[in-house]
Design a protein around this motif. Structure first.
Motif, PDB file in Angstrom:
ATOM      1  N   UNK A   1      15.358  42.023  32.589  1.00 31.03           N
ATOM      2  CA  UNK A   1      15.801  43.428  32.624  1.00 31.03           C
ATOM      3  C   UNK A   1      17.131  43.581  33.355  1.00 31.03           C
ATOM      4  N   UNK A   2      17.852  42.478  33.518  1.00 29.92           N
ATOM      5  CA  UNK A   2      19.110  42.510  34.276  1.00 29.92           C
ATOM      6  C   UNK A   2      20.234  43.203  33.509  1.00 29.92           C
ATOM      7  N   UNK A   3      21.257  43.593  34.267  1.00 35.73           N
ATOM      8  CA  UNK A   3      22.366  44.381  33.714  1.00 35.73           C
ATOM      9  C   UNK A   3      23.686  43.688  34.005  1.00 35.73           C
ATOM     10  N   UNK A   4      24.530  43.590  32.983  1.00 34.15           N
ATOM     11  CA  UNK A   4      25.894  43.091  33.206  1.00 34.15           C
ATOM     12  C   UNK A   4      26.864  44.235  32.955  1.00 34.15           C
ATOM     13  N   UNK A   5      27.760  44.448  33.898  1.00 35.86           N
ATOM     14  CA  UNK A   5      28.840  45.422  33.716  1.00 35.86           C
ATOM     15  C   UNK A   5      30.117  44.615  33.492  1.00 35.86           C
ATOM     16  N   UNK A   6      30.614  44.694  32.263  1.00 33.73           N
ATOM     17  CA  UNK A   6      31.776  43.888  31.865  1.00 33.73           C
ATOM     18  C   UNK A   6      32.946  44.834  31.621  1.00 33.73           C
ATOM     19  N   UNK A   7      33.951  44.706  32.461  1.00 34.41           N
ATOM     20  CA  UNK A   7      35.119  45.599  32.399  1.00 34.41           C
ATOM     21  C   UNK A   7      36.346  44.700  32.284  1.00 34.41           C
ATOM     22  N   UNK A   8      37.176  44.962  31.278  1.00 33.71           N
ATOM     23  CA  UNK A   8      38.366  44.108  31.154  1.00 33.71           C
ATOM     24  C   UNK A   8      39.536  44.928  30.620  1.00 33.71           C
ATOM     25  N   UNK A   9      40.715  44.427  30.906  1.00 31.12           N
ATOM     26  CA  UNK A   9      41.933  45.066  30.396  1.00 31.12           C
ATOM     27  C   UNK A   9      41.816  45.230  28.886  1.00 31.12           C
ATOM     28  N   UNK A  10      42.247  46.392  28.389  1.00 31.12           N
ATOM     29  CA  UNK A  10      42.140  46.665  26.954  1.00 31.12           C
ATOM     30  C   UNK A  10      43.452  46.388  26.232  1.00 31.12           C
ATOM     31  N   UNK A  11      43.313  45.739  25.079  1.00 33.97           N
ATOM     32  CA  UNK A  11      44.475  45.545  24.201  1.00 33.97           C
ATOM     33  C   UNK A  11      44.737  46.779  23.349  1.00 33.97           C
ATOM     34  N   UNK A  12      43.878  47.798  23.475  1.00 33.68           N
ATOM     35  CA  UNK A  12      44.002  48.972  22.604  1.00 33.68           C
ATOM     36  C   UNK A  12      44.941  50.036  23.155  1.00 33.68           C
ATOM     37  N   UNK A  13      45.332  49.888  24.429  1.00 34.65           N
ATOM     38  CA  UNK A  13      46.170  50.934  25.045  1.00 34.65           C
ATOM     39  C   UNK A  13      47.452  50.316  25.587  1.00 34.65           C
ATOM     40  N   UNK A  14      48.496  51.125  25.608  1.00 37.45           N
ATOM     41  CA  UNK A  14      49.730  50.721  26.282  1.00 37.45           C
ATOM     42  C   UNK A  14      49.502  50.907  27.776  1.00 37.45           C
ATOM     43  N   UNK A  15      49.772  49.848  28.539  1.00 32.27           N
ATOM     44  CA  UNK A  15      49.489  49.897  29.980  1.00 32.27           C
ATOM     45  C   UNK A  15      50.731  49.528  30.778  1.00 32.27           C
ATOM     46  N   UNK A  16      50.952  50.207  31.931  1.00 30.37           N
ATOM     47  CA  UNK A  16      52.053  49.797  32.801  1.00 30.37           C
ATOM     48  C   UNK A  16      51.668  48.614  33.696  1.00 30.37           C
ATOM     49  N   UNK A  17      50.416  48.213  33.653  1.00 29.33           N
ATOM     50  CA  UNK A  17      49.890  47.151  34.526  1.00 29.33           C
ATOM     51  C   UNK A  17      49.004  46.215  33.714  1.00 29.33           C
ATOM     52  N   UNK A  18      48.763  45.027  34.265  1.00 26.57           N
ATOM     53  CA  UNK A  18      47.822  44.097  33.643  1.00 26.57           C
ATOM     54  C   UNK A  18      48.506  43.104  32.723  1.00 26.57           C
ATOM     55  N   UNK A  19      47.718  42.177  32.164  1.00 30.51           N
ATOM     56  CA  UNK A  19      48.266  41.117  31.311  1.00 30.51           C
ATOM     57  C   UNK A  19      48.790  41.674  29.982  1.00 30.51           C
ATOM     58  N   UNK A  20      49.629  40.901  29.291  1.00 36.52           N
ATOM     59  CA  UNK A  20      50.093  41.340  27.975  1.00 36.52           C
ATOM     60  C   UNK A  20      48.908  41.540  27.030  1.00 36.52           C
ATOM     61  N   UNK A  21      49.101  42.451  26.076  1.00 35.14           N
ATOM     62  CA  UNK A  21      47.989  42.781  25.182  1.00 35.14           C
ATOM     63  C   UNK A  21      47.510  41.594  24.344  1.00 35.14           C
ATOM     64  N   UNK A  22      48.392  40.615  24.088  1.00 30.92           N
ATOM     65  CA  UNK A  22      47.912  39.482  23.280  1.00 30.92           C
ATOM     66  C   UNK A  22      47.126  38.462  24.125  1.00 30.92           C
ATOM     67  N   UNK A  23      46.929  38.737  25.415  1.00 31.76           N
ATOM     68  CA  UNK A  23      46.091  37.872  26.266  1.00 31.76           C
ATOM     69  C   UNK A  23      44.699  38.456  26.478  1.00 31.76           C
ATOM     70  N   UNK A  24      44.477  39.670  25.973  1.00 32.54           N
ATOM     71  CA  UNK A  24      43.200  40.348  26.250  1.00 32.54           C
ATOM     72  C   UNK A  24      42.606  40.878  24.941  1.00 32.54           C
ATOM     73  N   UNK A  25      41.354  41.323  25.014  1.00 32.01           N
ATOM     74  CA  UNK A  25      40.655  41.819  23.834  1.00 32.01           C
ATOM     75  C   UNK A  25      40.810  43.331  23.685  1.00 32.01           C
ATOM     76  N   UNK A  26      40.752  43.791  22.442  1.00 30.63           N
ATOM     77  CA  UNK A  26      40.473  45.198  22.210  1.00 30.63           C
ATOM     78  C   UNK A  26      38.981  45.432  22.403  1.00 30.63           C
ATOM     79  N   UNK A  27      38.595  46.707  22.473  1.00 34.12           N
ATOM     80  CA  UNK A  27      37.187  47.022  22.758  1.00 34.12           C
ATOM     81  C   UNK A  27      36.249  46.445  21.706  1.00 34.12           C
ATOM     82  N   UNK A  28      36.626  46.539  20.432  1.00 39.47           N
ATOM     83  CA  UNK A  28      35.709  46.075  19.373  1.00 39.47           C
ATOM     84  C   UNK A  28      35.502  44.562  19.476  1.00 39.47           C
TER      85      UNK A  28
END
Ligand SMILES: C[S@@+](CC[C@H](N)C(=O)[O-])C[C@H]1O[C@@H](n2cnc3c(N)ncnc32)[C@H](O)[C@@H]1O
Length: 203
Positions: A147-174
């Motif tokens: 019954x354990x829970x994982x909270x997985x939060x990561x930089x999104x490739x779906x939005x333009x961001x002023x911070x974080x890794x380049x979008x081609x290094x991260x996943x989109x939400x889908x």
């Protein structure tokens, strides 16, 4: 096994550069990844356990432990295990004055994972999914109690961001959700993070 082999499947197969550890300690991050919101999302999995045992939370890829410290303060009755594969990151956590004041917070390295398999109530994986190879993601999932829970939060490739890794290094939400599901997690999206995708995931 070579370093890149160990990271097979990761979107960004390069290891996080420990010389950049200071960026993880920038509290301005709290404006867009609020530790109070993270704690609130994890709280349902960290209450008193039916078997009377102490609840356990693993911060998987803790870095310098910025969020593990906040969570250990918020949940003094929970054993918070701050996991990182880079001992130099854990050394930075251990050197923080607050670390010594939190008896429920412990730093651990990957060899400790085997004996925790199936015993963990909650896992936080913040800004790390894009770095996790398939073997590491499998070991993350294996930590969870039924019954354990994982909270997985990561930089999104779906939005333009002023911070974080380049979008081609991260996943989109889908793609992130598909990857979690491919490893046996049912992943429900949660909001509240303008630059990140976030999922509450269960086996
Ligand atoms: C971008 S940092 C994020 C740190 C922390 N979660 C935060 O948000 O402050 C990613 C961290 O995950 C660690 N990491 C990457 N893959 C790992 C693995 N397979 N096992 C343990 N730690 C890992 C890296 O060493 C690095 O410290």
């Amino acid at each position: 096994m070579g370093h890149d082999d160990a990271r097979h499947g990761a979107k960004q197969p390069e290891r996080f550069d420990a010389t950049r550890a200071h960026v993880l300690d920038d509290k301005e991050r709290f404006a867009y990844v609020d530790p109070v919101l993270i704690a609130d999302l994890l709280a349902p999995a960290l209450g008193a356990r039916a078997d009377g045992a102490r609840a356990t939370l693993v911060d998987f890829g803790t870095g310098t432990g910025t969020y593990a410290l906040e969570l250990a303060k918020r949940f003094p009755a929970v054993a918070v295990l701050a996991l990182d594969e880079q001992p130099e990151m854990l050394a930075k956590l251990g050197a923080k004055p607050e670390f010594a004041t939190l008896p429920n917070l412990r730093a651990i390295e990957p060899p400790a994972l085997a004996e925790l398999a199936g015993c963990v109530d909650a896992v936080l994986a913040l800004n790390v999914l894009h770095e996790l190879g398939d073997d590491a993601l499998r070991s993350l999932v294996a930590l969870l109690r039924p019954d354990g829970l994982a909270l997985v939060i990561d930089w999104s490739a779906d939005v333009e961001r002023p911070v974080g890794p380049p979008n081609d290094h991260v996943y989109g939400a889908a793609a992130a959700r598909e990857r979690l599901q491919a490893f046996g997690l049912r992943a429900a999206p949660v909001g509240g993070f303008p630059y990140h995708h976030a999922f509450l995931a269960r086996r």
